[in-house]
Design a protein around this motif. Structure first.
Motif, PDB file in Angstrom:
ATOM      1  N   ARG A 184      46.066 126.954 100.882  1.00 25.54           N
ATOM      2  CA  ARG A 184      46.885 126.341 101.953  1.00 25.54           C
ATOM      3  C   ARG A 184      45.641 125.618 102.924  1.00 25.54           C
ATOM      4  O   ARG A 184      46.035 124.424 103.235  1.00 25.54           O
ATOM      5  N   SER A 185      44.642 126.147 103.169  1.00 20.05           N
ATOM      6  CA  SER A 185      43.931 125.511 103.946  1.00 20.05           C
ATOM      7  C   SER A 185      43.459 124.117 103.116  1.00 20.05           C
ATOM      8  O   SER A 185      43.452 122.933 103.798  1.00 20.05           O
ATOM      9  N   ALA A 186      43.221 124.180 101.924  1.00 20.93           N
ATOM     10  CA  ALA A 186      42.577 122.859 101.072  1.00 20.93           C
ATOM     11  C   ALA A 186      43.709 121.939 101.118  1.00 20.93           C
ATOM     12  O   ALA A 186      43.498 120.658 101.240  1.00 20.93           O
ATOM     13  N   LEU A 187      45.013 122.283 100.893  1.00 19.96           N
ATOM     14  CA  LEU A 187      46.034 121.264 100.962  1.00 19.96           C
ATOM     15  C   LEU A 187      46.158 120.770 102.223  1.00 19.96           C
ATOM     16  O   LEU A 187      46.810 119.520 102.549  1.00 19.96           O
ATOM     17  N   ARG A 188      45.961 121.448 103.407  1.00 28.07           N
ATOM     18  CA  ARG A 188      46.097 120.822 104.810  1.00 28.07           C
ATOM     19  C   ARG A 188      45.176 119.593 104.909  1.00 28.07           C
ATOM     20  O   ARG A 188      45.382 118.649 105.130  1.00 28.07           O
ATOM     21  N   ALA A 189      43.950 119.895 104.532  1.00 28.02           N
ATOM     22  CA  ALA A 189      42.824 118.938 104.395  1.00 28.02           C
ATOM     23  C   ALA A 189      43.002 117.757 103.465  1.00 28.02           C
ATOM     24  O   ALA A 189      42.862 116.901 103.743  1.00 28.02           O
ATOM     25  N   LEU A 190      43.483 118.101 102.303  1.00 32.93           N
ATOM     26  CA  LEU A 190      44.025 116.924 101.368  1.00 32.93           C
ATOM     27  C   LEU A 190      44.860 116.135 101.940  1.00 32.93           C
ATOM     28  O   LEU A 190      44.726 114.861 101.386  1.00 32.93           O
ATOM     29  N   ALA A 191      45.822 116.530 102.394  1.00 41.14           N
ATOM     30  CA  ALA A 191      46.825 115.696 103.151  1.00 41.14           C
ATOM     31  C   ALA A 191      46.060 114.627 104.046  1.00 41.14           C
ATOM     32  O   ALA A 191      46.792 113.481 103.850  1.00 41.14           O
ATOM     33  N   LEU A 192      45.238 115.065 104.670  1.00 34.65           N
ATOM     34  CA  LEU A 192      44.472 113.898 105.413  1.00 34.65           C
ATOM     35  C   LEU A 192      43.648 112.935 104.576  1.00 34.65           C
ATOM     36  O   LEU A 192      43.483 111.907 105.108  1.00 34.65           O
ATOM     37  N   PHE A 193      43.346 113.236 103.569  1.00 33.79           N
ATOM     38  CA  PHE A 193      42.764 112.312 102.575  1.00 33.79           C
ATOM     39  C   PHE A 193      43.738 111.594 101.904  1.00 33.79           C
ATOM     40  O   PHE A 193      43.305 110.680 100.915  1.00 33.79           O
ATOM     41  N   GLY A 194      45.059 111.763 102.191  1.00 32.90           N
ATOM     42  CA  GLY A 194      45.990 110.921 101.454  1.00 32.90           C
ATOM     43  C   GLY A 194      46.573 111.568 100.045  1.00 32.90           C
ATOM     44  O   GLY A 194      47.388 111.129  99.454  1.00 32.90           O
ATOM     45  N   VAL A 195      46.146 112.966  99.801  1.00 30.03           N
ATOM     46  CA  VAL A 195      46.555 113.364  98.691  1.00 30.03           C
ATOM     47  C   VAL A 195      47.827 114.233  98.796  1.00 30.03           C
ATOM     48  O   VAL A 195      47.762 115.438  99.439  1.00 30.03           O
ATOM     49  N   GLN A 196      48.784 113.615  98.252  1.00 30.62           N
ATOM     50  CA  GLN A 196      50.258 114.198  98.578  1.00 30.62           C
ATOM     51  C   GLN A 196      50.852 114.929  97.391  1.00 30.62           C
ATOM     52  O   GLN A 196      51.511 115.841  97.524  1.00 30.62           O
ATOM     53  N   ILE A 244      36.096 132.818 103.140  1.00 25.67           N
ATOM     54  CA  ILE A 244      35.355 132.207 104.119  1.00 25.67           C
ATOM     55  C   ILE A 244      35.429 130.558 104.061  1.00 25.67           C
ATOM     56  O   ILE A 244      35.516 130.224 104.868  1.00 25.67           O
ATOM     57  N   VAL A 245      35.586 130.175 102.929  1.00 24.67           N
ATOM     58  CA  VAL A 245      35.700 128.913 102.598  1.00 24.67           C
ATOM     59  C   VAL A 245      37.135 128.393 103.235  1.00 24.67           C
ATOM     60  O   VAL A 245      37.229 127.230 103.663  1.00 24.67           O
ATOM     61  N   ALA A 246      38.180 129.136 102.998  1.00 27.80           N
ATOM     62  CA  ALA A 246      39.433 128.821 103.690  1.00 27.80           C
ATOM     63  C   ALA A 246      39.367 128.624 105.098  1.00 27.80           C
ATOM     64  O   ALA A 246      39.822 127.588 105.651  1.00 27.80           O
ATOM     65  N   GLN A 247      38.541 129.590 105.547  1.00 29.83           N
ATOM     66  CA  GLN A 247      38.306 129.317 107.277  1.00 29.83           C
ATOM     67  C   GLN A 247      37.649 128.162 107.686  1.00 29.83           C
ATOM     68  O   GLN A 247      38.112 127.600 108.396  1.00 29.83           O
TER      69      GLN A 247
END
Ligand code: ADP
Ligand code: MG
Length: 714
Positions: free
Chosen positions: A199-211, A496-499
């Motif tokens: 969940r966390s990584a997808l949230r961040a990836l969206a900001l990099f344009g990875v959809q 911890i990385v998710a956080q």
């Protein structure tokens, strides 16, 4: 010939008494055995009705619960497949907090009442089991409720068949929960932590344009170290077969100084063992890849190709089991203890860890375009932040009595958690932080990338002393013990990385909303992480005295023993992160803390009792016999040499026995501390004098095989 010599000659003999694999033509179709014993996706495609297969795949991809009607269909196909391969029984295969795997076998056959039996296996039996498992450690979780736990099918880890010379068993990977839904195993929190990180990584990836990515997986590939010794020596040493390590044993004249063993040619008997264990593992779908000799004599390593954390962890458990089983076929014993032999390298497990999307992007691969580059720096920085913020917890996640001989004892790796980045990457972060763009890639694609440094494709050199090293496209957490389940350390890493990713994504979102360009915003977020957490990065010699002093100056933790480390399982920052990401509740964490503390006390108590009895009933009598012989010779100088040692041994044994008998009436951590501070030193004292005696007592009187024999006769 003396008895000892006879044993050695006997131990040196072996024959290829395994399954005598021969060398089939692996280019001919059907000769490869990979996955033969796995109810794999391709078997499922062949065997399940089309709509069932499709529905199962979609359910799995979505991480949703399975419809009961589907389960019946899957169970039917699984049973038929297993019975064709000789299975009479099935078991829910689970991983309780003992760190081992557990199984309870049930027959497929049910009597029909007319004297015959039919084979049955329903969806219900596939999905849920109720082992009478009330004796597994629960840390008190079940005491207040019914003493029931149940196992629940994990469809994301494929079922497999375990072979035995006399039949086979269908094993179904399952989670183990209390009746009230609390996790009692290592799998559940691992799965939850993988969800959290996704969940966390997808949230961040969206900001990099990875959809297009729908899921981010954490991946693990574990390099497993182990010792192989002849079983004759093993069964002659009660310390080995009771505790997994030698509680006595003087340093042999030749240790690992010559470095002849490391990456040396593999002895034929050992290679035969390796070939057969790898064959077994391939059948189980474990993608074993690498094998070599390790540093200590009689020490070896096996490593697979990485898989997602859940399957990788299950396969790791299987690997340990298969190594131990197959060793017996060659008259060998596989030792997985962290420190079987004092004075030689212990055995660990390097936990290679990364994050990757379902579209096959490795988030820790630097890549070679500026966009990938920014994304990489972001995720890499998240790992720095996570490891710095939760360094004590990471240390606690690998704590055990066996580990106390390695971590904090001037061996690989140190108890201080730090990160090795390699010169280039460290330079890249440094450049960002100072804002002085020496290592920039100006003008590339006109993306304003001058704020982002150029990255090396293959990260830096090697640093074997670092507990947590960046190695090209993954981090290598090197502080795991060799007998340890991958479950908990990876649960901690993922959580911890998710956080950290989440917090950095929030920061990035805010900067973007404020109108910043993506690359500038990323640079600012990463710079802030570097400023706050750069202290965790250390590229020098992790064993050196200077580093210990430097680490203290930087405020890094140095938790040398298990009782110091374990309280971090229930420290506030841990509970906060684990509850927030719904990985483990406070209560579940407390339960784990209790279980691990108790295991520490129990294991060391067994060691101490074994040491006392072995010293009292084997070593002391041998020393006394030797003294009598020496005395009888009339050579007084010899007697004067031996007698004080015998007296000293007796006194040390008496002190250890007193420590063993005198446990104060305390529980939990206090009890663990008593054992660490009183029992362990008493045990060490007995060993010290016994090891001196080993060097002077007549060889044919000495009751235990010596290191020089155990380690060098192959
Ligand atoms: P070394 O001994 O040089 O560290 P090995 O080849 O013995 O390297 O082991 C490297 C391990 O790292 C292998 O198990 C490999 O599968 C694993 N690995 C490689 N890439 C990844 C990744 N992206 N995620 C997790 N593990 C990985
Ligand atoms: Mg390696």
């Amino acid at each position: 010939m003396s008895r000892t010599r006879q044993q050695n000659v006997h131990a040196a003999q072996w024959s290829a008494n395994g399954a005598a694999l021969g060398a089939p033509d692996l280019t001919s179709p059907g000769a490869s055995s990979f996955g033969d014993n796995v109810f794999s996706e391709s078997i499922q495609r062949d065997r399940l009705p089309k709509h069932v297969f499709r529905q199962l795949q979609t359910t799995l991809a979505a991480g949703a619960a399975l419809e009961p009607s589907l389960a019946d269909s899957v169970a039917q196909a699984m049973k038929d497949w297993a019975m064709e391969r000789g299975a009479t029984h099935y078991t829910h295969w689970f991983q309780p907090l003992t760190g081992l795997t557990a199984e309870k076998h049930d027959s497929f056959y049910n009597p029909t009442g007319d004297g015959s039996a039919i084979a049955e296996f329903s969806g219900k039996e596939l999905i849920q089991g109720e082992p009478d498992a009330s004796s597994f450690p629960t840390g008190g979780i079940r005491a207040t409720f019914e003493a029931r736990g149940y196992t629940a099918w994990d469809p994301t880890s494929p079922a497999f068949i375990l072979e035995n010379p006399n039949g086979t068993v269908l094993c179904i990977p399952t989670a183990f929960v209390s009746w009230t839904g609390e996790a009692l195993d290592t799998k559940i929190p691992l799965l939850r932590s993988m969800d959290a990180l996704s969940r966390s990584a997808l949230r961040a990836l969206a900001l990099f344009g990875v959809q297009d990515a729908k899921r981010v997986f954490t991946t693990v590939g574990a390099e497993q170290e182990y010792f192989l010794i002849d079983e004759q020596y093993y069964f002659e040493r009660p310390d080995l077969y009771t505790t997994g390590r030698t509680l006595f044993g003087a340093k042999p004249p030749m240790g690992q100084e010559l470095d002849e063993h490391y990456f040396g040619s593999i002895p034929e008997r050992v290679l035969a063992f390796m070939l057969e264990s790898e064959q077994e593992l391939r059948k189980l779908g474990v993608p074993v890849k690498t094998r070599h000799n390790e540093v200590a004599p009689a020490q070896y390593e096996i490593a697979p190709i990485f898989e997602n954390s859940n399957v990788g962890s299950d396969h790791q458990q299987l690997t340990m089991q298969v190594l131990q089983n197959v060793a017996r076929r060659y008259g060998l014993i596989c030792l997985l203890h962290e420190k079987p032999f004092a004075g030689l390298n212990g055995s660990g497990k390097h936990n290679n860890w990364s994050m990757g999307t379902d579209t096959h992007i490795n988030l820790l691969d630097p890549g070679d375009t500026p966009a990938e580059n920014a994304q990489f720096l972001f995720f890499c920085a998240a790992v720095l932040k996570a490891v710095d913020e939760h360094q004590e917890l990471l240390r606690a996640s690998v704590a055990s009595p066996g580990q106390d001989h390695r971590l904090g004892a001037n061996e690989a790796p140190p108890a201080i958690i730090s990160i090795f980045l390699g010169a280039e990457l460290q330079n890249a972060f440094g450049t960002l932080a100072t804002g002085q763009g020496t290592a920039t890639r100006k003008g590339d694609l006109g993306l304003g990338t001058d704020v982002l440094p150029e990255l090396p494709l293959h990260g830096g050199d090697r640093n074997r002393t670092s507990p947590f090293a960046f190695t090209g496209n993954k981090f290598e957490f090197r502080a795991l013990g060799s007998s340890m389940s991958l479950g908990f350390p990876n649960t901690v890493l993922n959580t911890i990385v998710a956080q950290a990713v989440d917090e950095m994504a929030a920061d990035l979102e805010q900067r973007l909303a404020g109108g910043a360009e993506l690359f500038d915003a990323v640079a600012a977020v990463v710079k802030q992480v570097w400023d706050e957490h750069g202290r965790i990065v250390f590229d020098g010699d992790g064993y050196s005295e200077e580093w210990h002093a430097e680490a203290a100056r930087r405020g890094l933790a140095n938790l040398r023993t298990t009782p110091e480390a374990l309280p971090w399982l229930v420290a506030d920052p841990t509970v906060e992160a684990f509850e927030h990401y719904k990985v483990l509740s406070r209560r579940e964490l407390e339960a784990r803390f209790e279980v691990f503390v108790e295991q520490y006390a129990t294991k060391l108590n067994i060691e101490a009792e074994t040491a006392a009895s072995l010293a009292r009933t084997s070593i002391l009598p041998a020393a006394v016999r030797h003294l009598i012989e020496v005395r009888a010779s009339g050579l007084e100088a010899l007697g004067a040499e031996v007698e004080p040692l015998v007296t000293e041994l007796h006194a040390a044994i008496t002190r250890l026995e007193a420590a063993n008998a005198g446990h104060p009436d305390v529980e939990g951590l206090e009890h663990a501390v008593y054992i660490r501070d009183t029992v362990v030193p008493a045990m060490d004292a007995v060993r010290a004098v016994a090891d001196r005696l080993e060097r002077i007592v007549a060889d044919d009187l000495w009751p235990l095989p010596k290191y020089s024999e155990i380690l060098f006769i192959k």
